[in-house]
Design an enzyme around this catalytic site. Sequence first.
Site, mmCIF file in Angstrom:
data_model
loop_
_atom_site.group_PDB
_atom_site.id
_atom_site.type_symbol
_atom_site.label_atom_id
_atom_site.label_comp_id
_atom_site.label_asym_id
_atom_site.label_seq_id
_atom_site.Cartn_x
_atom_site.Cartn_y
_atom_site.Cartn_z
ATOM 1 N N TYR A 1 10.902 4.483 1.684
ATOM 2 C CA TYR A 1 11.703 3.418 2.296
ATOM 3 C C TYR A 1 13.157 3.421 1.818
ATOM 4 O O TYR A 1 14.013 2.784 2.443
ATOM 5 C CB TYR A 1 11.087 2.046 2.017
ATOM 6 N N ASP B 1 0.803 -1.229 0.000
ATOM 7 C CA ASP B 1 0.000 0.000 0.000
ATOM 8 C C ASP B 1 0.840 1.286 0.000
ATOM 9 O O ASP B 1 0.296 2.380 0.064
ATOM 10 C CB ASP B 1 -0.934 0.013 1.218
HETATM 11 P P1 NAD Z 1 -0.379 -8.226 13.557
HETATM 12 O O1 NAD Z 1 0.685 -8.888 14.334
HETATM 13 O O2 NAD Z 1 -1.309 -7.278 14.224
HETATM 14 O O3 NAD Z 1 -1.313 -9.347 12.877
HETATM 15 C C1 NAD Z 1 -0.842 -10.483 12.268
HETATM 16 C C2 NAD Z 1 -1.690 -11.687 12.656
HETATM 17 O O4 NAD Z 1 -1.127 -12.835 11.993
HETATM 18 C C3 NAD Z 1 -1.690 -12.014 14.153
HETATM 19 O O5 NAD Z 1 -3.003 -12.080 14.639
HETATM 20 C C4 NAD Z 1 -0.983 -13.366 14.236
HETATM 21 O O6 NAD Z 1 -1.462 -14.206 15.247
HETATM 22 C C5 NAD Z 1 -1.252 -13.937 12.852
HETATM 23 N N1 NAD Z 1 -0.313 -14.978 12.434
HETATM 24 C C6 NAD Z 1 1.012 -15.054 12.668
HETATM 25 N N2 NAD Z 1 1.526 -16.142 12.087
HETATM 26 C C7 NAD Z 1 0.498 -16.776 11.466
HETATM 27 C C8 NAD Z 1 0.404 -17.963 10.705
HETATM 28 N N3 NAD Z 1 1.481 -18.716 10.458
HETATM 29 N N4 NAD Z 1 -0.808 -18.316 10.226
HETATM 30 C C9 NAD Z 1 -1.899 -17.560 10.493
HETATM 31 N N5 NAD Z 1 -1.854 -16.432 11.201
HETATM 32 C C10 NAD Z 1 -0.676 -16.041 11.693
HETATM 33 O O7 NAD Z 1 0.339 -7.517 12.344
HETATM 34 P P2 NAD Z 1 -0.141 -6.247 11.486
HETATM 35 O O8 NAD Z 1 0.600 -5.065 11.944
HETATM 36 O O9 NAD Z 1 -1.604 -6.189 11.444
HETATM 37 O O10 NAD Z 1 0.415 -6.634 10.063
HETATM 38 C C11 NAD Z 1 0.023 -7.822 9.402
HETATM 39 C C12 NAD Z 1 0.877 -8.077 8.182
HETATM 40 O O11 NAD Z 1 0.559 -7.134 7.161
HETATM 41 C C13 NAD Z 1 2.390 -7.916 8.410
HETATM 42 O O12 NAD Z 1 3.071 -8.860 7.619
HETATM 43 C C14 NAD Z 1 2.667 -6.525 7.903
HETATM 44 O O13 NAD Z 1 4.007 -6.341 7.583
HETATM 45 C C15 NAD Z 1 1.776 -6.527 6.709
HETATM 46 N N6 NAD Z 1 1.432 -5.228 6.133
HETATM 47 C C16 NAD Z 1 1.675 -5.076 4.815
HETATM 48 C C17 NAD Z 1 1.341 -3.936 4.165
HETATM 49 C C18 NAD Z 1 1.663 -3.825 2.735
HETATM 50 O O14 NAD Z 1 1.552 -2.778 2.176
HETATM 51 N N7 NAD Z 1 2.060 -4.905 2.053
HETATM 52 C C19 NAD Z 1 0.748 -2.892 4.871
HETATM 53 C C20 NAD Z 1 0.484 -3.059 6.225
HETATM 54 C C21 NAD Z 1 0.827 -4.252 6.848
HETATM 55 C C1 G6P Z 2 3.303 0.679 5.090
HETATM 56 C C2 G6P Z 2 4.016 -0.353 4.283
HETATM 57 C C3 G6P Z 2 3.846 -1.704 4.915
HETATM 58 C C4 G6P Z 2 4.332 -1.698 6.342
HETATM 59 C C5 G6P Z 2 3.631 -0.612 7.121
HETATM 60 C C6 G6P Z 2 4.294 -0.455 8.474
HETATM 61 O O1 G6P Z 2 1.938 0.486 5.041
HETATM 62 O O2 G6P Z 2 3.566 -0.420 2.954
HETATM 63 O O3 G6P Z 2 4.530 -2.660 4.145
HETATM 64 O O4 G6P Z 2 4.103 -2.936 6.954
HETATM 65 O O5 G6P Z 2 3.727 0.626 6.451
HETATM 66 O O6 G6P Z 2 3.497 0.271 9.313
HETATM 67 P P1 G6P Z 2 3.706 0.202 10.883
HETATM 68 O O7 G6P Z 2 2.713 1.170 11.377
HETATM 69 O O8 G6P Z 2 3.418 -1.231 11.270
HETATM 70 O O9 G6P Z 2 5.120 0.580 11.147
HETATM 71 MN MN MN Z 3 4.504 -2.278 2.015
#
Ligand code: NAD
Ligand code: G6P
Ligand code: MN
Length: 442
Positions: free
Chosen positions: A264, A172
């Site tokens: 980043y 995102d």
């Molecule tokens: P979070 O820790 O709040 O939530 C992650 C959830 O995954 C937890 O509830 C955990 O229990 C669960 N989990 C862990 N291992 C697992 C497995 N093997 N199988 C099933 N569930 C499992 O984390 P968050 O801050 O909400 O972020 C979630 C993910 O999204 C992270 O990987 C983060 O980096 C990613 N993220 C990506 C983007 C992006 O742009 N690509 C943006 C925001 C967050």
């Molecule tokens: C952005 C990025 C994600 C990353 C997040 C981190 O959304 O695209 O890949 O996981 O920022 O945010 P946080 O609030 O967890 O530092």
């Molecule tokens: Mn990202």
Amino acid sequence: MNKKQIITIAGGGSTYTPGIIQAVLNNSDRLPISEIRLYDIDGKRNEDMALIIDFMLKKEGHSDVVLSSTENPKEAFTGCDFVFSQIRVGGMKMREKDEKIALKHGLVGQETCGLGGFAYGMRSMGGLLEIVGYVQEYAPEAWILNYTNPESIVSEAVRRQFPGIKMINACDMTISIEETIADNYGYDRKEWVSTYYGLNHFGWYTEIYDKSLGRDVMPEIIEKLTSQTMKVADFNEGDQSWQDAFNMMSVMTKDFPTHIPNNYLEYYLYPDMVVEEADKNYTRANMVMDGREKNTKEMAEKIRSGVKEDVLNFNFGEHGQYIVDMATSILNDEHRRFMLIVPNRGAIPNLREDAVVEVPAYVGATGVEPISLRQPIPDFHKGLMEAQVAAEKLLVDAYFEGSYQKALQAFTLNQSVPSARVAKIVLDEMIEANKEYWPELS
Ligand code: NAD
Ligand code: G6P
Ligand code: MN
């Protein structure tokens, strides 16, 4: 009209789930749903989230949607149409270690970049490959829309083990950068057709064509960025670390004014500055635990104790809408344009074809159609990307081969690391800290 869809959230307990479900509900005309399933390995987090989502469904008049939460993959995935994946293997506690171990040795300590990102990558590959395996077994026709980080590394791993999988990997950040720019300088982002290339969290804009103005607005944005910093958009209001990240975009654009960089890149271009300014005892993981994570628990607690008003409290900008747009684009063959993480295969003509890159792509019923940039990219970007791609590939090799040597090469080649000596020290400490999660390396 499409049949009503079954959506499974892998990582149901994620702090981002409310924002995604809200976006699903806001788009029920384009994405009609019959069922939402929350899948997580942590029953408590998943239960809390089920309370929040149940509250939301009732409040929004969607009581007909069947909601379930489960730790059983068969129940979660059988017959589902879309899987939105957002797991965090090891949770925030391990993110904190990634950040603090690297910082302790004078290196960038960050979720997805530098050696913290590599440590997370080694944990995340196994978790995501497991989810993909479940989907292959229980819902082989389903589309997986993946947000799980670190995106470049996990996409490379999935591509190797499941080459034909119906999966979209997305981040995102570009949408968030665009929203912030548009808010600050008075543009309408919905009018933009942007061109961008790079690796995930490691790329540059080459053009921002504004349809209503009929011109490329990137040159004027570069001028603005170099003369005044931006304020974070409303969804990051009051968040100093995002404000700092966007301030760094001005620093980077001043030094290299040919393109607009992804924020980043600060971790690779100015690691010394980043480390100097970091608080080694209270990192981003601590802020998220004390912020977003605490807030999620509070929402669940309020519902448990019967509170009815002012319960839902979250704002993640376009994060949810972006992934929902991908789903609707597939379902209704909408051919919307996104920045997606895909195998290069000539999209960037002068970069190795097996790199996992982030470029514009159209999405429709048959999947992802990345565009070709046609132009070769400049040596400055190409050199940085090639080193980073090689480092990431070595890390994925290390994971599949259980190779310590490949892991050490990956850690040494990471662009935020100045010496093999410190790479080895950090690797050894990360191995110890990640015993539960990494494959054994020898
Ligand atoms: P979070 O820790 O709040 O939530 C992650 C959830 O995954 C937890 O509830 C955990 O229990 C669960 N989990 C862990 N291992 C697992 C497995 N093997 N199988 C099933 N569930 C499992 O984390 P968050 O801050 O909400 O972020 C979630 C993910 O999204 C992270 O990987 C983060 O980096 C990613 N993220 C990506 C983007 C992006 O742009 N690509 C943006 C925001 C967050
Ligand atoms: C952005 C990025 C994600 C990353 C997040 C981190 O959304 O695209 O890949 O996981 O920022 O945010 P946080 O609030 O967890 O530092
Ligand atoms: Mn990202």
